[in-house]
Motif scaffolding. Structure first.
Motif: not given
Length: 125
Positions: A5-11, A43-44, A67-71, A102-104
Motif C-alpha cells: 500500500d505504501i509502494s502504491f502511494e509512492v508511485r 504518510l510519515l 533518500d526517503l524512508l516512508v512509514a 523488505k521493500l524499496g
C-alpha cells in the motif's frame, strides 16, 4: 499500512511530482517534492536517514543515507540520471539488507515517461 500500500502511494506521488516538474532537475528537488506529496497523503516520511553498518561486531557510520524512508517500512532511492546502472540497484539492495526492511523503490526522474523507470526491489531476507 502494508508495504504494498505504501509502494502504491509512492508511485502515485512520483507520477504527480514528475508531471509537475518534468525531467532534468537535481535529485534533491525531486526528493523534497516527493516527501511533500507523501506527507500530504498522510504518510510519515523521513529524509536523508543515516544508515549505519556493522563490521566486526561494531556499528559504524559509513556515510550511507536513505533518500526517503516512508512509514518506517519502504526505502525510496531517487535518481536523476540518463540511465540507471546496475550499481543503483545494488545500492538499494544494500540499504534493504543493512536496514532489514523488505521493500524499496528506485525511481529515476530524469526521463520523459516515468512508468518504465520506477523499480520495486524486494529484500529476500
Amino acid at each position: 499500512m502494508h508495504e504494498n500500500d505504501i509502494s502504491f502511494e509512492v508511485r502515485k506521488a512520483a507520477f504527480k511530482v514528475h508531471s509537475a516538474l518534468g525531467p532534468g532537475l537535481l535529485e534533491s528537488v525531486y526528493e523534497v517534492a516527493l516527501a511533500y506529496e507523501l506527507r500530504q497523503a498522510g504518510l510519515l516520511v523521513q529524509t536523508q536517514v543515516p544508515l549505519p553498518m556493522v563490521y566486526a561486531g561494531i556499528q559504524m557510520e559509513a556515510g550511507f543515507r536513505l533518500d526517503l524512508l516512508v512509514a518506517g517500512k519502504v526505502i525510496v532511492e531517487i535518481k536523476s540520471v540518463e540511465t540507471l546502472q546496475e550499481v543503483h540497484f545494488k545500492q538499494l539492495l544494500t540499504y534493504l539488507k543493512l536496514s532489514g526492511l523488505k521493500l524499496g523503490q528506485l525511481i529515476n526522474f530524469n526521463v520523459a515517461h516515468l512508468k518504465e523507470h520506477m523499480h520495486r526491489l524486494v529484500n529476500g531476507l
